[in-house]
Design an enzyme around this catalytic site. Structure first.
Site, PDB file in Angstrom:
ATOM      1  N   SER A 115       1.089  -7.491  -0.797  1.00  0.00           N
ATOM      2  CA  SER A 115       1.707  -8.458   0.122  1.00  0.00           C
ATOM      3  C   SER A 115       0.932  -9.764   0.210  1.00  0.00           C
ATOM      4  O   SER A 115       1.477 -10.776   0.653  1.00  0.00           O
ATOM      5  CB  SER A 115       1.878  -7.857   1.518  1.00  0.00           C
ATOM      6  OG  SER A 115       0.646  -7.748   2.186  1.00  0.00           O
ATOM      7  N   THR A 120       0.820  -1.213   0.000  1.00  0.00           N
ATOM      8  CA  THR A 120       0.000   0.000   0.000  1.00  0.00           C
ATOM      9  C   THR A 120       0.851   1.258   0.000  1.00  0.00           C
ATOM     10  O   THR A 120       0.507   2.252  -0.654  1.00  0.00           O
ATOM     11  CB  THR A 120      -0.934   0.001   1.222  1.00  0.00           C
ATOM     12  OG1 THR A 120      -1.820  -1.121   1.142  1.00  0.00           O
ATOM     13  CG2 THR A 120      -1.755   1.278   1.295  1.00  0.00           C
ATOM     14  N   THR A 131       1.046  -4.435   4.357  1.00  0.00           N
ATOM     15  CA  THR A 131       0.792  -4.751   5.763  1.00  0.00           C
ATOM     16  C   THR A 131       0.156  -6.124   5.983  1.00  0.00           C
ATOM     17  O   THR A 131       0.320  -6.716   7.048  1.00  0.00           O
ATOM     18  CB  THR A 131      -0.120  -3.688   6.402  1.00  0.00           C
ATOM     19  OG1 THR A 131      -1.358  -3.635   5.689  1.00  0.00           O
ATOM     20  CG2 THR A 131       0.549  -2.318   6.380  1.00  0.00           C
ATOM     21  N   ASP A 132      -0.569  -6.641   4.990  1.00  0.00           N
ATOM     22  CA  ASP A 132      -1.367  -7.844   5.245  1.00  0.00           C
ATOM     23  C   ASP A 132      -0.540  -9.050   5.652  1.00  0.00           C
ATOM     24  O   ASP A 132      -0.969  -9.837   6.506  1.00  0.00           O
ATOM     25  CB  ASP A 132      -2.208  -8.189   4.010  1.00  0.00           C
ATOM     26  CG  ASP A 132      -3.409  -7.270   3.851  1.00  0.00           C
ATOM     27  OD1 ASP A 132      -3.713  -6.525   4.805  1.00  0.00           O
ATOM     28  OD2 ASP A 132      -4.037  -7.294   2.781  1.00  0.00           O
TER      29      ASP A 132
END
Length: 331
Positions: A55, A14, A86-87
């Site tokens: 990710s 992101t 971030t995932d």
């Protein structure tokens, strides 16, 4: 004063995304230049784009690529920052921790919940925290987010949209940003002994199973048939597993077939302790491994890593009783 030399490895996510036809799409580091130019006031920055992925598409193969690049580049820099979606960042940070034992410089993962192109993005703040940690000289693998720094093997994503997306589970923060700057907790930072190594062998034959009431015990036979060599079970509470209706026998057969079975807890905080209840002691008797207070991400990646190093059941059991990088509280 001479600027610290920091390497930024970008992987997409992101933080480097722009709006596309079908939603946010990850781009390379050119979309980060505005923020990097500000950071260059304080640091000597080199940027390398090593992949450009959401990710959710980062797999163990990419973990190995990241670890290798860190190991190859480490001698030329004071610290390394890795931008990442971030995932799955907690999985990557944990896996890279095990792949790089005794790493001799700070390696810091970071990302953002809003793209840098958004005027309200949390990305600039997260980058500043990550670069400050990378310049600290404190060896280890870390994750920096929302003005906090945590061990990579203790980080868990707990919010999908809030800026305080990550928490350090069952461990203190390695550092926090306050009006005194970046304040580090020496009790949390990894030790400084040992020769840095790259041990990036990893097995994908590990399954993470969340226990549910009435789960069919045949699942364990099915996983063995599919070739899995390790199972991490997120059990109830302190490590409760349904022992009725053949539930225990399914686990027993898996262990007898050479599968390493690690039991953690579905509770985000605190520890599994198989010694408290009868059911837990039955599991220990058959050779199930305690995950204690490890995160599911750390337990899974540690087991994947152990199998990738060619360890057998006995060696893996011993490995899970020791802390390699702060991923488990011993004693």
């Amino acid at each position: 004063m001479e600027k610290k030399k920091i390497l930024l490895l970008t992987t997409g996510g992101t933080i480097a995304s722009l709006e596309g036809i079908d939603g946010l799409e990850p781009h390379r580091s050119d979309v980060m230049e505005r923020e990097l130019n500000q950071l260059r006031t304080y640091y000597d920055i080199t940027v390398r784009d090593i992949m450009c992925l959401d990710s959710s598409n980062i797999r163990p193969e990419e973990w190995k690529l990241i670890a290798r690049r860190v190991f190859e580049e480490r001698a030329d820099f004071d610290g390394i920052v890795i931008s990442h979606g971030t995932d799955t960042m907690a999985y990557t940070a944990s896996a890279v921790t095990f792949m790089l034992p005794n790493i001799n410089l700070p390696v810091v993962f970071t990302g953002s919940q809003l793209p840098l192109a958004d005027i309200l993005s949390d990305g600039p703040d997260n980058l500043r925290t990550a670069f400050a940690m990378a310049a600290s000289g404190k060896r280890g693998v870390f994750l920096a987010f929302d003005r906090k720094v945590m061990l990579g093997c203790r980080a868990v994503k707990v919010r999908a949209s809030g800026f305080s997306a990550f928490e350090s589970v069952n461990a203190r923060y390695a550092g926090v940003v306050s009006n005194r700057g970046l304040v580090l907790d020496q009790r949390v930072l990894p030790g400084s002994s040992g020769i840095p190594a790259l041990r990036d062998g990893i097995s994908k034959n590990v399954f993470l199973l969340k226990l549910t009431p009435g789960l069919a015990p045949d699942i364990f036979a099915a996983l063995a048939h599919m070739g899995y060599k390790g199972i991490v079970i997120e059990a109830f509470g302190l490590g409760g597993v349904n022992v009725l209706h053949e539930g225990l026998q399914g686990i027993r057969r898996a262990v007898e077939q050479g599968i390493s079975v690690v039991v953690t807890t579905q509770c985000l905080y605190d520890s599994s302790d198989l010694r408290v209840y009868q059911v837990g002691n039955k599991l220990l008797e058959m050779g199930v491994i305690q995950g204690r207070d490890m995160t599911s991400e750390a337990a899974m990646t540690k087991l994947m890593w152990a199998l990738g190093q060619g360890m057998d059941q006995r060696q893996i059991t011993e490995l899970f009783s020791v802390s390699l990088a702060g991923e488990i509280t011993v004693g």
